[in-house]
Design a protein around this motif. Structure first.
Motif, PDB file in Angstrom:
ATOM      1  N   ARG A   1      43.300  39.257  37.417  1.00  0.00           N
ATOM      2  CA  ARG A   1      44.554  38.514  37.545  1.00  0.00           C
ATOM      3  C   ARG A   1      44.421  37.529  38.684  1.00  0.00           C
ATOM      4  O   ARG A   1      43.857  37.853  39.736  1.00  0.00           O
ATOM      5  N   VAL A   2      44.951  36.338  38.461  1.00  0.00           N
ATOM      6  CA  VAL A   2      44.995  35.302  39.495  1.00  0.00           C
ATOM      7  C   VAL A   2      46.408  34.754  39.513  1.00  0.00           C
ATOM      8  O   VAL A   2      46.938  34.391  38.466  1.00  0.00           O
ATOM      9  N   LEU A   3      47.014  34.696  40.674  1.00  0.00           N
ATOM     10  CA  LEU A   3      48.326  34.083  40.830  1.00  0.00           C
ATOM     11  C   LEU A   3      48.222  33.107  41.987  1.00  0.00           C
ATOM     12  O   LEU A   3      47.809  33.480  43.091  1.00  0.00           O
TER      13      LEU A   3
ATOM     14  N   VAL B   1      44.587  37.546  44.035  1.00  0.00           N
ATOM     15  CA  VAL B   1      43.630  37.846  42.969  1.00  0.00           C
ATOM     16  C   VAL B   1      43.387  39.348  42.942  1.00  0.00           C
ATOM     17  O   VAL B   1      43.446  40.023  43.969  1.00  0.00           O
ATOM     18  N   SER B   2      43.138  39.855  41.740  1.00  0.00           N
ATOM     19  CA  SER B   2      42.766  41.266  41.617  1.00  0.00           C
ATOM     20  C   SER B   2      41.778  41.403  40.472  1.00  0.00           C
ATOM     21  O   SER B   2      41.764  40.593  39.535  1.00  0.00           O
TER      22      SER B   2
ATOM     23  N   ARG C   1      39.376  45.648  43.185  1.00  0.00           N
ATOM     24  CA  ARG C   1      39.381  44.793  44.371  1.00  0.00           C
ATOM     25  C   ARG C   1      40.588  43.866  44.260  1.00  0.00           C
ATOM     26  O   ARG C   1      40.921  43.416  43.173  1.00  0.00           O
ATOM     27  N   SER C   2      41.178  43.560  45.387  1.00  0.00           N
ATOM     28  CA  SER C   2      42.266  42.588  45.381  1.00  0.00           C
ATOM     29  C   SER C   2      42.273  41.829  46.700  1.00  0.00           C
ATOM     30  O   SER C   2      41.753  42.301  47.711  1.00  0.00           O
TER      31      SER C   2
ATOM     32  N   ILE D   1      38.772  30.036  41.553  1.00  0.00           N
ATOM     33  CA  ILE D   1      39.476  30.586  42.714  1.00  0.00           C
ATOM     34  C   ILE D   1      39.301  32.105  42.738  1.00  0.00           C
ATOM     35  O   ILE D   1      39.017  32.691  43.778  1.00  0.00           O
ATOM     36  N   HIS D   2      39.453  32.740  41.579  1.00  0.00           N
ATOM     37  CA  HIS D   2      39.287  34.194  41.476  1.00  0.00           C
ATOM     38  C   HIS D   2      37.892  34.621  41.929  1.00  0.00           C
ATOM     39  O   HIS D   2      37.736  35.515  42.760  1.00  0.00           O
ATOM     40  N   THR D   3      36.873  33.980  41.403  1.00  0.00           N
ATOM     41  CA  THR D   3      35.491  34.329  41.739  1.00  0.00           C
ATOM     42  C   THR D   3      35.227  34.148  43.230  1.00  0.00           C
ATOM     43  O   THR D   3      34.624  35.019  43.875  1.00  0.00           O
ATOM     44  N   THR D   4      35.695  33.067  43.793  1.00  0.00           N
ATOM     45  CA  THR D   4      35.511  32.802  45.223  1.00  0.00           C
ATOM     46  C   THR D   4      36.154  33.894  46.072  1.00  0.00           C
ATOM     47  O   THR D   4      35.544  34.398  47.021  1.00  0.00           O
ATOM     48  N   GLN D   5      37.383  34.276  45.723  1.00  0.00           N
ATOM     49  CA  GLN D   5      38.094  35.306  46.487  1.00  0.00           C
ATOM     50  C   GLN D   5      37.410  36.670  46.354  1.00  0.00           C
ATOM     51  O   GLN D   5      37.247  37.390  47.331  1.00  0.00           O
TER      52      GLN D   5
END
Length: 168
Positions: A58-60, A68-69, A77-78, A156-160
């Motif tokens: 999930r990305v918000l 992100v989670s 992971r979140s 963004i998700h992958t980076t986080q």
């Protein structure tokens, strides 16, 4: 006859004044709309969710926070942090020509052949507390109209998530 000339003279003057008034109103309207757009963009949230069985991501992203989670193979992971200005500007630029009311009508590209079953994904955009969403599609195969937005959100998700892995 004299009255007619007087009327014509005043109507010409009135037309010039009306042109100036019209121009002034147009300028005020344009300035008002552009500032309203900037305010409206702060009332937008981008959401991408994908899930299959026990796996999900999930990305918000909104103007303040990025959340992100990821839960894969029983491991979760979140991350929650401030939204980068450049990410926010890029996402907002991508929706300028997107009709959010038609998200539900978008169709996915032709089905791909998969080795293993892909997660089912949904893209949502919340505008002033109203949520617009796509139909379910295969993760990695979004409708063409939102392909760039989904790619940005996944980036963004992958980076986080990588940042979380480096700190653990």
């Amino acid at each position: 006859m004299h009255w007619c000339r007087l009327y014509l003279k005043h109507s010409e003057c009135w037309d010039n004044d009306m042109k100036k008034l019209y121009l002034l109103c147009t300028i005020i309207f344009v300035i008002g709309c552009s500032s309203k757009k900037a305010v409206q963009s702060k009332n937008v949230s981008f959401i991408y969710e994908a899930a299959l069985k026990n796996d999900s991501l999930r990305v918000l992203v909104d103007h303040k926070n990025t959340v992100v989670s990821q839960f894969m193979s029983g491991e979760g992971r979140s991350s929650n942090g401030p939204t980068k200005n450049e990410d926010w500007e890029e996402l907002n630029g991508m929706i300028t020509n997107l009709n959010v009311r038609k998200l539900k009508d978008l169709t996915t590209p032709k089905d791909r052949v998969y080795i293993k079953e892909p997660m089912k994904a949904v893209f949502k955009i919340a505008v002033n507390n109203t949520i617009y969403k796509t139909q379910e599609f295969d993760d990695g195969n979004p409708p063409v109209e939102i392909e760039a937005i989904v790619a940005k959100l996944l980036n963004i998700h992958t980076t986080q998530i990588e940042r979380i892995q480096l700190t653990h």
